[in-house]
Each structure stands twice: as C-alpha cells, then as structure tokens.
Design a protein around this motif. Sequence first.
Motif, PDB file in Angstrom:
ATOM      1  N   LEU A 190     -21.960 -75.449 -75.134  1.00 60.86           N
ATOM      2  CA  LEU A 190     -21.046 -74.590 -74.363  1.00 60.86           C
ATOM      3  C   LEU A 190     -21.812 -73.492 -73.641  1.00 60.86           C
ATOM      4  CD1 LEU A 190     -18.048 -74.186 -76.866  1.00 60.86           C
ATOM      5  CD2 LEU A 190     -18.150 -75.636 -74.824  1.00 60.86           C
ATOM      6  N   PHE A 191     -22.807 -72.909 -74.304  1.00 64.20           N
ATOM      7  CA  PHE A 191     -23.624 -71.879 -73.658  1.00 64.20           C
ATOM      8  C   PHE A 191     -24.502 -72.478 -72.561  1.00 64.20           C
ATOM      9  CE2 PHE A 191     -22.492 -69.291 -77.329  1.00 64.20           C
ATOM     10  CZ  PHE A 191     -22.329 -68.043 -76.736  1.00 64.20           C
ATOM     11  N   LEU A 192     -24.938 -73.733 -72.765  1.00 64.52           N
ATOM     12  CA  LEU A 192     -25.694 -74.419 -71.711  1.00 64.52           C
ATOM     13  C   LEU A 192     -24.825 -74.572 -70.460  1.00 64.52           C
ATOM     14  CD1 LEU A 192     -28.162 -76.163 -70.746  1.00 64.52           C
ATOM     15  CD2 LEU A 192     -26.981 -78.125 -71.757  1.00 64.52           C
ATOM     16  N   LYS A 193     -23.587 -74.989 -70.653  1.00 61.93           N
ATOM     17  CA  LYS A 193     -22.671 -75.159 -69.517  1.00 61.93           C
ATOM     18  C   LYS A 193     -22.360 -73.809 -68.865  1.00 61.93           C
ATOM     19  CE  LYS A 193     -20.575 -79.428 -71.219  1.00 61.93           C
ATOM     20  NZ  LYS A 193     -21.436 -80.235 -70.347  1.00 61.93           N
ATOM     21  N   ASP A 194     -22.288 -72.765 -69.703  1.00 64.99           N
ATOM     22  CA  ASP A 194     -22.060 -71.419 -69.182  1.00 64.99           C
ATOM     23  C   ASP A 194     -23.210 -71.007 -68.263  1.00 64.99           C
ATOM     24  OD1 ASP A 194     -20.555 -68.889 -69.180  1.00 64.99           O
ATOM     25  OD2 ASP A 194     -22.314 -68.094 -70.194  1.00 64.99           O
ATOM     26  N   MET A 195     -24.425 -71.319 -68.675  1.00 60.97           N
ATOM     27  CA  MET A 195     -25.599 -71.025 -67.838  1.00 60.97           C
ATOM     28  C   MET A 195     -25.489 -71.722 -66.486  1.00 60.97           C
ATOM     29  SD  MET A 195     -28.856 -71.346 -70.440  1.00 60.97           S
ATOM     30  CE  MET A 195     -30.076 -70.760 -69.258  1.00 60.97           C
ATOM     31  N   GLU A 196     -25.101 -72.999 -66.542  1.00 62.76           N
ATOM     32  CA  GLU A 196     -25.015 -73.791 -65.312  1.00 62.76           C
ATOM     33  C   GLU A 196     -23.916 -73.258 -64.391  1.00 62.76           C
ATOM     34  OE1 GLU A 196     -26.462 -78.035 -67.314  1.00 62.76           O
ATOM     35  OE2 GLU A 196     -24.330 -77.590 -67.108  1.00 62.76           O
ATOM     36  N   GLU A 197     -22.804 -72.826 -64.985  1.00 66.28           N
ATOM     37  CA  GLU A 197     -21.670 -72.367 -64.169  1.00 66.28           C
ATOM     38  C   GLU A 197     -21.908 -70.979 -63.571  1.00 66.28           C
ATOM     39  OE1 GLU A 197     -18.353 -72.643 -66.770  1.00 66.28           O
ATOM     40  OE2 GLU A 197     -18.389 -74.853 -66.838  1.00 66.28           O
ATOM     41  N   VAL A 198     -22.520 -70.082 -64.377  1.00 65.06           N
ATOM     42  CA  VAL A 198     -22.774 -68.723 -63.885  1.00 65.06           C
ATOM     43  C   VAL A 198     -23.706 -68.755 -62.696  1.00 65.06           C
ATOM     44  CG1 VAL A 198     -23.824 -66.505 -64.467  1.00 65.06           C
ATOM     45  CG2 VAL A 198     -22.273 -67.606 -66.083  1.00 65.06           C
ATOM     46  N   GLY A 199     -24.738 -69.596 -62.808  1.00 63.63           N
ATOM     47  CA  GLY A 199     -25.609 -69.816 -61.647  1.00 63.63           C
ATOM     48  C   GLY A 199     -26.751 -68.834 -61.513  1.00 63.63           C
ATOM     49  N   SER A 200     -26.616 -67.640 -62.056  1.00 66.21           N
ATOM     50  CA  SER A 200     -27.685 -66.638 -61.902  1.00 66.21           C
ATOM     51  C   SER A 200     -28.876 -66.921 -62.802  1.00 66.21           C
ATOM     52  CB  SER A 200     -27.134 -65.243 -62.213  1.00 66.21           C
ATOM     53  OG  SER A 200     -26.634 -65.202 -63.539  1.00 66.21           O
ATOM     54  N   CYS A 201     -28.665 -67.768 -63.808  1.00 64.93           N
ATOM     55  CA  CYS A 201     -29.746 -68.066 -64.756  1.00 64.93           C
ATOM     56  C   CYS A 201     -29.672 -69.551 -65.117  1.00 64.93           C
ATOM     57  CB  CYS A 201     -29.583 -67.187 -65.996  1.00 64.93           C
ATOM     58  SG  CYS A 201     -30.816 -67.475 -67.256  1.00 64.93           S
ATOM     59  N   GLN A 202     -30.372 -70.357 -64.368  1.00 64.98           N
ATOM     60  CA  GLN A 202     -30.321 -71.803 -64.580  1.00 64.98           C
ATOM     61  C   GLN A 202     -31.192 -72.217 -65.766  1.00 64.98           C
ATOM     62  OE1 GLN A 202     -28.436 -74.248 -63.097  1.00 64.98           O
ATOM     63  NE2 GLN A 202     -27.370 -72.453 -62.271  1.00 64.98           N
ATOM     64  N   PRO A 203     -30.691 -73.120 -66.614  1.00 66.82           N
ATOM     65  CA  PRO A 203     -31.481 -73.565 -67.771  1.00 66.82           C
ATOM     66  C   PRO A 203     -32.723 -74.329 -67.334  1.00 66.82           C
ATOM     67  CG  PRO A 203     -29.508 -74.914 -67.516  1.00 66.82           C
ATOM     68  CD  PRO A 203     -29.388 -73.789 -66.541  1.00 66.82           C
ATOM     69  N   GLY A 204     -33.803 -74.136 -68.083  1.00 69.79           N
ATOM     70  CA  GLY A 204     -35.041 -74.857 -67.823  1.00 69.79           C
ATOM     71  C   GLY A 204     -35.226 -75.988 -68.813  1.00 69.79           C
ATOM     72  N   VAL A 205     -36.369 -76.625 -68.756  1.00 72.03           N
ATOM     73  CA  VAL A 205     -36.617 -77.793 -69.600  1.00 72.03           C
ATOM     74  C   VAL A 205     -36.643 -77.419 -71.084  1.00 72.03           C
ATOM     75  CG1 VAL A 205     -39.158 -77.625 -69.483  1.00 72.03           C
ATOM     76  CG2 VAL A 205     -38.071 -79.846 -69.852  1.00 72.03           C
ATOM     77  N   VAL A 206     -37.074 -76.192 -71.421  1.00 73.13           N
ATOM     78  CA  VAL A 206     -37.151 -75.783 -72.830  1.00 73.13           C
ATOM     79  C   VAL A 206     -35.754 -75.748 -73.455  1.00 73.13           C
ATOM     80  CG1 VAL A 206     -37.787 -73.920 -74.404  1.00 73.13           C
ATOM     81  CG2 VAL A 206     -39.281 -74.488 -72.489  1.00 73.13           C
ATOM     82  N   VAL A 207     -34.787 -75.215 -72.711  1.00 75.63           N
ATOM     83  CA  VAL A 207     -33.408 -75.142 -73.213  1.00 75.63           C
ATOM     84  C   VAL A 207     -32.849 -76.548 -73.414  1.00 75.63           C
ATOM     85  CG1 VAL A 207     -31.057 -74.411 -72.672  1.00 75.63           C
ATOM     86  CG2 VAL A 207     -32.969 -72.882 -72.192  1.00 75.63           C
ATOM     87  N   TYR A 208     -33.053 -77.421 -72.426  1.00 69.64           N
ATOM     88  CA  TYR A 208     -32.579 -78.802 -72.550  1.00 69.64           C
ATOM     89  C   TYR A 208     -33.248 -79.510 -73.729  1.00 69.64           C
ATOM     90  CZ  TYR A 208     -29.882 -78.922 -68.197  1.00 69.64           C
ATOM     91  OH  TYR A 208     -28.932 -78.714 -67.230  1.00 69.64           O
ATOM     92  N   ASN A 209     -34.550 -79.297 -73.884  1.00 63.70           N
ATOM     93  CA  ASN A 209     -35.278 -79.927 -74.997  1.00 63.70           C
ATOM     94  C   ASN A 209     -34.714 -79.501 -76.342  1.00 63.70           C
ATOM     95  OD1 ASN A 209     -36.964 -81.287 -73.285  1.00 63.70           O
ATOM     96  ND2 ASN A 209     -38.722 -79.923 -73.558  1.00 63.70           N
ATOM     97  N   THR A 210     -34.355 -78.220 -76.441  1.00 62.60           N
ATOM     98  CA  THR A 210     -33.813 -77.698 -77.700  1.00 62.60           C
ATOM     99  C   THR A 210     -32.528 -78.435 -78.080  1.00 62.60           C
ATOM    100  OG1 THR A 210     -34.743 -75.515 -77.220  1.00 62.60           O
ATOM    101  CG2 THR A 210     -32.994 -75.617 -78.869  1.00 62.60           C
ATOM    102  N   ILE A 211     -31.654 -78.630 -77.108  1.00 61.64           N
ATOM    103  CA  ILE A 211     -30.369 -79.285 -77.384  1.00 61.64           C
ATOM    104  C   ILE A 211     -30.553 -80.778 -77.627  1.00 61.64           C
ATOM    105  CG2 ILE A 211     -28.135 -79.888 -76.364  1.00 61.64           C
ATOM    106  CD1 ILE A 211     -28.099 -77.123 -75.088  1.00 61.64           C
TER     107      ILE A 211
END
Length: 670
Positions: A190-211
């Motif tokens: 849910l927080f990953l999707k929040d990052m994507e929707e807010v737009g000011s702080c896009q998730p990087g590969v480290v965040v995706y790797n964690t999930i």
Amino acid sequence: MRISAFALRNINGNFLNCCNRCYSQRNDCTKNAYSGFNNLEDALNLFNSMVHSRPLPPIRHFNKLLGQIVKMKHYSAAISLIRQLDLLGISRDDVKSDIYTITIAINCFCNLKRVDFGFSLLGKIMKLGYQPNIWTFNTLLRGLCIDGKLALAVRFFDEIVKKGFQPNLITYGTLINGLCKTGETRTAILFLKDMEEVGSCQPGVVVYNTIVDSLCKDKKVNEAFEIFSDMIEKGIMPTVVTYTSLIHGLCNLGQWKEVKILLSEMAGRNISPNAQTFNVLVDTLCKQGMLKEADEVLELMIQRGVEPDVVTYSTLMNGCCMLEKVDEARRVLELMNHRGVVPDVFTYSSLMKVYCLLGKVDEARRLLELMIQRGVEPNVVTFSALMNGYCMQGKVDEARRVLDLMASQGCQPNVFSYSILINGYGKSKRIEEALSCFRDIYQKGLIPNNVTYTTLIGGLCHVGRPLDALVFVDEMKAHGLTLDLVTCSTLLHGLCKSQHIDEALALFKMIEYSGLHSNIVLYNILIDGLCKAGKVDSANELYLSLPAKGLQPDIYSYTTVINGFCKEGRLKEATELFKKIEENGCVPNNCTYNVMLQGFLENNETEKGIEFLQVMVDNGFSAINCKKNLLANLLSDDRLDHSLKEVLQNCLGITWHCKPSKWKLWLWTG
C-alpha cells in the motif's frame, strides 16, 4: 562514559599535530583527520585534542567526528561525547549542539533500541528553537522499525505528512523495509502504491526488491512476479538481488523448470548470478536431498568465476550431514581448505552434530580440537552437540567435562546445554545429580524453560518418582511457564506406569480445564493406565468419549482396550471391538492380532484361537509376539492345520525381540 586521562596518554602525534595546526588556522583541514582513525581509542584521542584546542573548532567538525564514531557502531560512546559537548556548550556558544548533533544522538538511542529517549530529544529540538527536518524524522522512524513498533511507525509517518513534511525515498524505504521484516507485506505494498500515486518520490529498485523478497519468503511467488512485472513496465531494471529473491521463492516451491527460465532471462539481460544466487540453489537442493545436483552447482560456480564462500561450503556440508554422509561432508571440508576458504563455527558444528548422531563421539572430539587449533572459536552449539553425543552413549561424566571445558573457554553454557546434561543424568538414573544440575541453572542466572522441566520430570518418572515430579509442575506455573503436551504426556505416563492412577486422573482433569488441546497420545496413555490398573470399564468409557471430543481412536487406542477386555476374559467385547476397527477406517497391526490371539489362548478358547490364527496368516501377520508357551500348547493340538503348524514352528524357532508383556511400552516409544 567520561573521557579520562587514560585516553589522553596515548594521543597519536599525527592527529594532535594535524588538529592543532588546522584548528589554529580556522580552516577546514580537519576534514582530512576524520578518516585517519579506525578504532574508538583514536577517535577519543581526537575528540580530546579538539576540546582542548584554542580556539575551539566549530560544532560541524564535532558532528563529523561523532558521525564516524557512529559508523563504527560505538553508540554509547557517541552519546557520552555529546553529553560532554552539552556541558561545554553551557559556557561556550560556539560549541552548542545543533540539530545535526541532536539527530546523531537520536540515531544512537534508536540503534540501542531506546527510541523513547530519541523522542525525548525531539522535544529538545523544539525547545531549543530548531526546526526538525525529514532526516530527524527518518531516524526516529527507523528506530520504531528496529524496535518492532510498526503500528507506531505507521502512525508517526501519518503525523509527519499531516505536519506538511514531504517524505523522501529513505522515509518510504525505511517503513516498507520494517513492514516487510515483520510480515506486513500487504501494508508495505500500500505504501509502494502511495509512492507511485503521490509522484514526488518514485520508488527505486531497492524498494521493489524489498517487497519482492518479502513476498517470496511468504511463498507468494505469483504476487512477487506481478510486482516484478510492474517495475519493469515502469522502466526500473531488475538487479541480481531481484532475480535471486525470485529464484529463492521458486526453489522453495520446487519449481525448477521456472528457475531455469529465470536464469536464462538473467543471462539475456547480461546479469550474472552472484555467490548469493548460487548459495540459494545449493541450499534448496541440499534440503531436498539432491546432493549430486548441489555438487554440480558448486562446480558451475567455479567454472563461471564465482568463488564459493564459506556459506556455500557450509550449506553443502550441512546437506551431507542431514543425510548422514559423513565422508562426503569431510570431503567438502577438505575442499574448503584446499581453496583457501576458512571454515567457520557453523561448518564445524554441522559436521560435529552428525558425528555425534552416528555415535562417532571420538571423531567429534578430535574435530573440536582441530577447530581450536585453527583458531575457530567453538560456540555453545558446538559444545552442546558434543555433550549430547556423550549423553547418547551414556557417558554423562564426559558430557560434564565438556560443560566445564566450555565455561573455561569463556563460552557460557545456556539452558539447552544444562538440559542435555540433565537428560543424560536422568536416563542413567542418576537423578540426584540431575537435580543438582537443575539447581546450577538458577545459580548461573539462567531461567529453565519447558524443555528443561520436561527433561527433569522425565528423569524423575524414569526412576519411579512421579509424585516428586508433580512438584515441578507447580514450580513451572509459578514461573509463568505454560504446560505443553510433551510435559503433560511425560508426567501422565510416569504416573500411570507407577500405578498412581488417582493422581493421573487429577492431572488429566487439570489438563482439560487448562484449555490445552489434548491429542490422541495423551488419551491413549490414560486408557492404557486405566487398563493396567484393572479399570477396563473406565478405559472403555474414555475410548468411547473420543469422537465427542473431536478425536478419532487410532490403532493403539483399539489395541489397548482389546487387551484390557482379554485380560478380564471378556472375549465377546474384545471380538466386537476388533471388528469395529476396519469399520471405523483403521487397520489392525501385528500387535493387535497378537493381543487378540493371546486373549483366545489364555482364556482356553483354542478353537477360536486356531480360526483367528488362520485369519492372521491370511492377512500376512505372524504370531511372533504371542507367548511361547501358548504357541507350544497350540502346536500339539490335532485340530491345527499342517501349514499353520509350520508357521508356529517358525515363530518358536526365532529369537524373540519383544516380550508380550512389553508390547504397550513399544507403542509409546515406537
């Protein structure tokens, strides 16, 4: 902690000269000094030189030094130095702690799992008129995650946003990582999707790797691949870490075909597997007993120029040990040494465990000596494995010597070590020494656990002292320990075996009232105890009550009650119950048939015994467990068929492995 004269005595001349020269010139030359130390003593020396310099260096230089100390993980030392700075700042405005100094202190408290002190310092920031920044909040958020307080971390995150602070990549990454580590992967997504929707702080590969990694560990590999596809669609290229997590997930599910596809995909993207990737493959293959394939992966690693590390070899060796292939494990150890990889304590401990399980305790002892010679310090697991090996051979005195050796080597025995020794004494019927060892646990400041108490209770029951064992049940409760089924079964069996049937019934009622979910083993013990005590009707009632309690009688339940009926000459009831076995979806075993046959013969129902013997033989069973004298009498009966006589002659001509009076004991230990 206070900086004493001891720290000043060995001031490094280079540091002092550098610091005095730089600070006297009021320039930034001190920047070069912070990389000049690699231990705490040098850092303390530099701090002392700084506080004695005139004019004093600015607070930012102290912050840099404190940052280096924190990197070395000397958190308590850093806090002590900050307190000294605060005292110095009372009279000197130029060295007063700023927001960065306080944030460093917050970080230290968080790493020491005292996030409450960290929040107190947040109040200090406000009081001093500073404005906390996102880095301060990130530090506190990380502290909450380290402390496992994820609900508070999520609430704190919401408060940050409400106050108008913009979370950055580290804010989201910290929270997502904390959520994944505590199994809250859904919330992390849910927080990953929040990052994507807010737009000011896009998730990087480290965040995706964690999930992705968290989903794979939860065996939700399909969902992990969905996240994997999303990141590629968004133009975020996977790394070897991403693929390793996915491969691990597929391996855990045994989907080797998909693993090969993923490895090919990695090659297509020019991403080479690293040691961690290969280690995942070796580990999974070993756990599934595929040692040959694991060995092939090891060879492939070497061919591709990826040097196997101590984890690779230790995993392969542990796989050999799991299959009790000691020679193979020894070969892996020799290969490690040949390739210059130093075995660690886990490597040696794995081999030692299997030596002990196979009764090769002398080999295990030599291995312990070898690892000490090579500078590998044995840990409590290593010593405990050797102790267990000696106890399994009845060499309890040797096990005690290992315990003493452990303490002399600076390795403090734990509760598990003492439990092993108590078990050894108990099985050797040296119960007073077991009790003395139990008392030693408290003297060493340790707390006995369920295993310790159960082991001691088992030892007391073994020497016919189950009533003394009851005292330790009360002690367990007084210490806040919850009785489990193993403890209850051990004590119940001891009471029944010693014919303390009233105490056994009282214990059984206590178990039921405590809310502990009894299993069929517990009921079988009491049914057997009641039958031995001549209370067959009570045993039968307990057997009949099983379905209402959500339990299905097993073959041991049936055999025990049938034996009770036979002993009282109630063959009709025994025969009726025998017929119900298969009707209720159970299958009679050799003991059941022998109990029934013996019941006929002991009650002079020879004709029925002969008929039943024929049924036994037709069903592939032997009269091996029936009393010899009964079989001998039956052999002289003219009504016996010739083929059955041959069967009986074979039974009488073999070595008896199980006395008929001990068949029930076999049930509980088998």
